[in-house]
Design a protein around this motif. Structure first.
Motif, PDB file in Angstrom:
ATOM      1  N   ALA A  83       0.807  -1.205   0.023  1.00 28.82           N
ATOM      2  CA  ALA A  83       0.108  -0.087   0.089  1.00 28.82           C
ATOM      3  C   ALA A  83       0.839   1.033  -0.138  1.00 28.82           C
ATOM      4  O   ALA A  83       0.356   2.371  -0.406  1.00 28.82           O
ATOM      5  CB  ALA A  83      -0.974  -0.019   1.135  1.00 28.82           C
ATOM      6  N   ASP A  84       1.975   1.124   0.416  1.00 32.92           N
ATOM      7  CA  ASP A  84       3.169   2.436   0.606  1.00 32.92           C
ATOM      8  C   ASP A  84       3.746   2.439  -0.613  1.00 32.92           C
ATOM      9  O   ASP A  84       4.071   3.428  -1.053  1.00 32.92           O
ATOM     10  CB  ASP A  84       4.183   2.399   1.795  1.00 32.92           C
ATOM     11  N   ASP A  87       0.688   2.103  -6.316  1.00 31.46           N
ATOM     12  CA  ASP A  87      -0.510   2.904  -6.469  1.00 31.46           C
ATOM     13  C   ASP A  87      -1.618   2.368  -5.856  1.00 31.46           C
ATOM     14  O   ASP A  87      -1.916   1.050  -6.222  1.00 31.46           O
ATOM     15  CB  ASP A  87      -0.775   3.073  -8.116  1.00 31.46           C
ATOM     16  N   ARG A  88      -2.120   3.034  -4.773  1.00 32.82           N
ATOM     17  CA  ARG A  88      -3.093   2.500  -3.943  1.00 32.82           C
ATOM     18  C   ARG A  88      -4.572   2.325  -4.713  1.00 32.82           C
ATOM     19  O   ARG A  88      -5.335   1.246  -4.421  1.00 32.82           O
ATOM     20  CB  ARG A  88      -3.397   3.348  -2.826  1.00 32.82           C
ATOM     21  N   ARG A  89      -4.734   3.096  -5.548  1.00 35.21           N
ATOM     22  CA  ARG A  89      -5.860   2.940  -6.510  1.00 35.21           C
ATOM     23  C   ARG A  89      -5.836   1.582  -7.356  1.00 35.21           C
ATOM     24  O   ARG A  89      -6.741   0.855  -7.128  1.00 35.21           O
ATOM     25  CB  ARG A  89      -6.020   4.256  -7.496  1.00 35.21           C
ATOM     26  N   VAL A  91      -4.197  -0.905  -6.201  1.00 29.45           N
ATOM     27  CA  VAL A  91      -4.163  -1.971  -5.566  1.00 29.45           C
ATOM     28  C   VAL A  91      -5.818  -2.488  -5.392  1.00 29.45           C
ATOM     29  O   VAL A  91      -5.863  -3.731  -5.056  1.00 29.45           O
ATOM     30  CB  VAL A  91      -3.369  -1.595  -4.137  1.00 29.45           C
ATOM     31  N   THR A 136      -6.227  -2.011   4.108  1.00 34.00           N
ATOM     32  CA  THR A 136      -4.997  -1.144   4.389  1.00 34.00           C
ATOM     33  C   THR A 136      -4.733  -0.136   3.420  1.00 34.00           C
ATOM     34  O   THR A 136      -4.308   0.948   3.658  1.00 34.00           O
ATOM     35  CB  THR A 136      -3.717  -2.253   4.366  1.00 34.00           C
ATOM     36  N   ALA A 137      -5.013  -0.412   1.975  1.00 35.05           N
ATOM     37  CA  ALA A 137      -4.621   0.720   1.121  1.00 35.05           C
ATOM     38  C   ALA A 137      -5.811   1.859   1.239  1.00 35.05           C
ATOM     39  O   ALA A 137      -5.512   3.027   1.355  1.00 35.05           O
ATOM     40  CB  ALA A 137      -4.785   0.043  -0.436  1.00 35.05           C
ATOM     41  N   GLU A 138      -6.939   1.511   1.698  1.00 30.44           N
ATOM     42  CA  GLU A 138      -8.188   2.366   1.878  1.00 30.44           C
ATOM     43  C   GLU A 138      -7.882   3.145   3.229  1.00 30.44           C
ATOM     44  O   GLU A 138      -7.843   4.397   3.292  1.00 30.44           O
ATOM     45  CB  GLU A 138      -9.495   1.665   2.070  1.00 30.44           C
ATOM     46  N   ALA A 141      -5.045   5.619   2.319  1.00 31.74           N
ATOM     47  CA  ALA A 141      -5.366   6.979   1.455  1.00 31.74           C
ATOM     48  C   ALA A 141      -6.124   8.082   2.135  1.00 31.74           C
ATOM     49  O   ALA A 141      -6.327   9.045   1.382  1.00 31.74           O
ATOM     50  CB  ALA A 141      -6.324   6.149   0.292  1.00 31.74           C
ATOM     51  N   GLN A 207      -1.982   8.859  -2.861  1.00 26.82           N
ATOM     52  CA  GLN A 207      -0.851   8.817  -1.846  1.00 26.82           C
ATOM     53  C   GLN A 207       0.053  10.179  -2.304  1.00 26.82           C
ATOM     54  O   GLN A 207      -0.230  10.623  -3.433  1.00 26.82           O
ATOM     55  CB  GLN A 207       0.083   7.599  -1.980  1.00 26.82           C
ATOM     56  N   GLY A 355       0.492   3.165   5.142  1.00 32.11           N
ATOM     57  CA  GLY A 355       0.156   1.600   5.199  1.00 32.11           C
ATOM     58  C   GLY A 355       0.954   0.760   5.926  1.00 32.11           C
ATOM     59  O   GLY A 355       0.372  -0.132   6.820  1.00 32.11           O
TER      60      GLY A 355
END
Length: 416
Positions: A83-84, A87-89, A91, A136-138, A141, A207, A355
């Motif tokens: 997640a860090d 790209d979180r989107r 993911v 985790t990504a959410e 973000a 991010q 993340g």
């Protein structure tokens, strides 16, 4: 250095921040997780009922639940790194596609009366891994979409979302399961399709732009651990949260299985889960007012001791839907504690570590909970339902004693 309450207050007076309800991208992110949570809540109710239908064994139902929680636990730290780093989107899009395929396949197998325990386990494992990475990504973000002064409010909104879906999801899952055993899994697949659409509509980056080279290998995974262990409050809180979360998870599972063994209808079993969600849902709306009256250290002590007493009271109604009522009262304080905790965490953590720090907190806080369904299944196979529930009350008592004597809890800074 993170802003103090005075700094954020002065900024707010000079340039009022628009309401979160007008923050388009945050609302899309919130909606995507709401849809994912709704589908997961339906499946979490339906999966043990499906396993009980296929095998008639509460132990196997408990082991399937434990398998999902163990996979989530194993995936937490890698999820934080990803997640860090990624790209979180993208993911979250990948996670939604995976869950859509997995639960669509389970729907088809159950509909064709071809589902077996191996397929159920495979879907649980894939879904749990995707859930860990997506959530985790959410979480990570949120800071990119919400001003610092609104972080606690945003987390409280997320708590309302989580409990709202736990309020509607199990009841809907029970009704769908009663109508057709495949339907909850179709509903879960559809929820992830809609979540995917919401994520695709988010415009802003999730991010900050990375200017330094990404850490590699062990360093990337351990930096978040070092950050958490270096904060006395977070370090102390994790030792308390693990047994507390284990007890809540085990108690809920024990009530569901106990009701099922008594021949309670799936719809009524879903109603019991809805009662749990109602306590948290109402607590999420009360969170802003409670945060003003109860500082987080005091709130933790109240939560632990009150939960100990209420879980013991729930054991008096072990084979009735009424057992859910005391537990719902205990859950009422949870959203306030979580909103204050994660608002504090988001404010003091650099974006490049969001993340990983979140993954460490969630891993330790929920690690013991991974054992809870299996433990509950074993206890129910050898003890009465009431004795099983009293066991979980004693586990919370251990957390309450630890919180009472923790210097890290008592000395938490309150100016962040």
């Amino acid at each position: 250095m993170p802003p103090t309450k005075e700094d954020t207050g002065a900024t707010a007076n000079a340039d009022p921040t628009p309401s979160l309800w007008r923050n388009r991208d945050f609302n899309l992110l919130w909606a995507s997780q709401s849809l994912s949570d709704l589908g997961t809540a339906m499946s979490n109710l339906a999966l043990p009922l499906l396993v009980l239908h296929l095998t008639g064994s509460p132990e196997q139902a408990g082991l399937v639940g434990t398998a999902g929680l163990l996979v989530t636990m194993v995936c937490r730290l890698p999820a934080g790194v990803l997640a860090d780093r990624l790209d979180r989107r993208r993911v979250m899009i990948a996670c939604d596609l995976l869950r859509l395929a997995a639960y669509g396949a389970l729907f088809g197998a159950v509909l064709a009366d071809a589902a077996g325990i191996a397929l159920v386990l495979a879907v649980v494992v894939l879904g749990a891994a995707a859930n860990a990475l997506f959530s985790t990504a959410e979480h990570a973000a949120v800071r990119s979409l919400v001003p610092a002064g609104q972080l606690s409010t945003a987390v409280a909104r997320n708590e309302a979302r989580a409990y709202g879906t736990s309020l509607a999801g199990p009841s809907l899952g029970g009704v769908l399961f009663a109508a057709g055993r495949s339907l909850p899994f179709l509903g879960n697949a559809v929820s992830h399709l809609l979540s995917l659409i919401a994520v695709l509509c988010i415009r802003r980056p999730l991010q900050e732009r990375r200017t330094a080279p990404a850490e590699t290998g062990r360093a990337a995974g351990t930096e978040g651990v070092r950050f958490v262990l270096g904060n006395p409050f977070l370090r102390a809180l994790l030792l308390i949260a693990a047994p507390l979360n284990m007890a809540f998870t085990g108690m809920i599972f024990a009530i569901i299985v106990a009701l099922q063994r008594e021949g309670t209808s799936p719809a009524l079993v879903g109603t019991a889960s809805t009662i749990f969600g109602l306590g948290g849902f109402l607590g999420a709306f009360a969170a802003p007012a409670l945060q003003r009256k109860l500082p987080l250290p005091k709130l933790i002590l109240v939560l632990c001791w009150v939960t100990t007493a209420l879980m013991a009271a729930g054991a008096l109604f072990a084979t009735s839907v009424l057992a859910a009522v005391p537990l719902a009262c205990a859950v009422f304080l949870g959203p306030t504690a979580n909103a204050a905790l994660f608002g504090y965490q988001a404010a003091i953590t650099p974006d490049r570590l969001q993340g990983r720090v979140i993954s460490v907190i969630l891993l330790v806080a929920t690690s013991a909970a991974a054992l809870a369904p299996g433990l509950a299944g074993v206890l129910l196979a050898h003890l009465s339902s009431a004795a099983t529930m009293l066991t979980f009350s004693l586990i919370v008592a251990v957390a309450a004693v630890a919180a009472t004597f923790s210097s890290g809890i008592r000395t938490m800074p309150t100016d962040v």
